[in-house]
Write a protein that holds these residues in place. Sequence first.
Motif, PDB file in Angstrom:
ATOM      1  N   GLY A   1      33.777   8.886  46.235  1.00  0.00           N
ATOM      2  CA  GLY A   1      33.120  10.183  46.112  1.00  0.00           C
ATOM      3  C   GLY A   1      34.001  11.258  45.502  1.00  0.00           C
ATOM      4  N   ALA A   2      35.307  10.976  45.410  1.00  0.00           N
ATOM      5  CA  ALA A   2      36.181  11.912  44.705  1.00  0.00           C
ATOM      6  C   ALA A   2      35.854  11.859  43.213  1.00  0.00           C
ATOM      7  N   THR A   3      36.392  12.811  42.478  1.00  0.00           N
ATOM      8  CA  THR A   3      36.090  12.836  41.046  1.00  0.00           C
ATOM      9  C   THR A   3      37.350  12.683  40.229  1.00  0.00           C
ATOM     10  N   LEU A   4      37.145  12.209  39.031  1.00  0.00           N
ATOM     11  CA  LEU A   4      38.223  12.046  38.066  1.00  0.00           C
ATOM     12  C   LEU A   4      37.753  12.701  36.771  1.00  0.00           C
ATOM     13  N   THR A   5      38.528  13.654  36.319  1.00  0.00           N
ATOM     14  CA  THR A   5      38.152  14.363  35.097  1.00  0.00           C
ATOM     15  C   THR A   5      39.100  13.970  33.973  1.00  0.00           C
ATOM     16  N   VAL A   6      38.512  13.447  32.912  1.00  0.00           N
ATOM     17  CA  VAL A   6      39.280  13.010  31.743  1.00  0.00           C
ATOM     18  C   VAL A   6      38.596  13.567  30.504  1.00  0.00           C
ATOM     19  N   HIS A   7      39.331  14.288  29.713  1.00  0.00           N
ATOM     20  CA  HIS A   7      38.774  14.896  28.492  1.00  0.00           C
ATOM     21  C   HIS A   7      37.498  15.683  28.821  1.00  0.00           C
ATOM     22  N   ASP A   8      37.563  16.464  29.854  1.00  0.00           N
ATOM     23  CA  ASP A   8      36.444  17.339  30.271  1.00  0.00           C
ATOM     24  C   ASP A   8      35.207  16.580  30.751  1.00  0.00           C
TER      25      ASP A   8
END
Lengths: 101, 148
Positions: free
Chosen positions: A73-80
Amino acid sequence: MSRLDEIMTNVGLPALRKQFGDDAIYTPTTGVPVSTWAMLSQALEQVGEYSPRAEMRRTAELPYADVPAPEIGATLTVHDVMYRIDQVLDSDGLTVKVAIA
Amino acid sequence: MTSDYAQMIALRDHLRTITVANGYPITVDAVEIGNAALVGDGNTTKTVIALVMQQDAPDTNTAPQSGFQRWERTLALEASAYGASNWDETVSALWYAIRRALHRFTQFPMSWQPAEFVAPAMGSTGSGVLCGVRVSLSFIYQLDFRGK
């Protein structure tokens, strides 16, 4: 730490980051976001028993040192682009592989 | 066109009426006979239904030599929808809509087998987004060669 782990930590992971890594921000469901890097990969899979449809499935490998225990449920942000972590797939002490959607 | 295929087309056309505007809880974007990969057009957010022929079984009470025989056609109805979250709720709405549509379909009788629900896949290659329901349906059609 074994000799292999030492080599991977000092040489292997930096090389992987340089060649395949992208800057990423891991944001747990509660707590402080972690600035890290990730190796994303994707595969087109067929689903359906009688009438296949294709869907893209994605995984990300994160350095264990930065994110030893990713949360579902956590998030990972890559290149917006923000991905949701669905499952921890593998962990070898150097990287953690997660399914993202 | 043979009667069996005409009946499948009638069923397909009826399932195409599954829309929110027609009072269903979900809109089906496309219904086709055959391959859902073509129906879905690579867009996993679409809700689609594919009707796929599975089997023809002859009625043993009618003789093919007489030029007239009944057959039972079994086909798979496979529906899939975007279910990255709350997939069970999505499938419930989809299955409700399909059953409601089938109950309203009065052109010919059909028998249903148990339905199977399919959760989005999860595996070593990552997490899937497509969920679905599949059920086998059967109907009777008549093969008539008399006078031909």
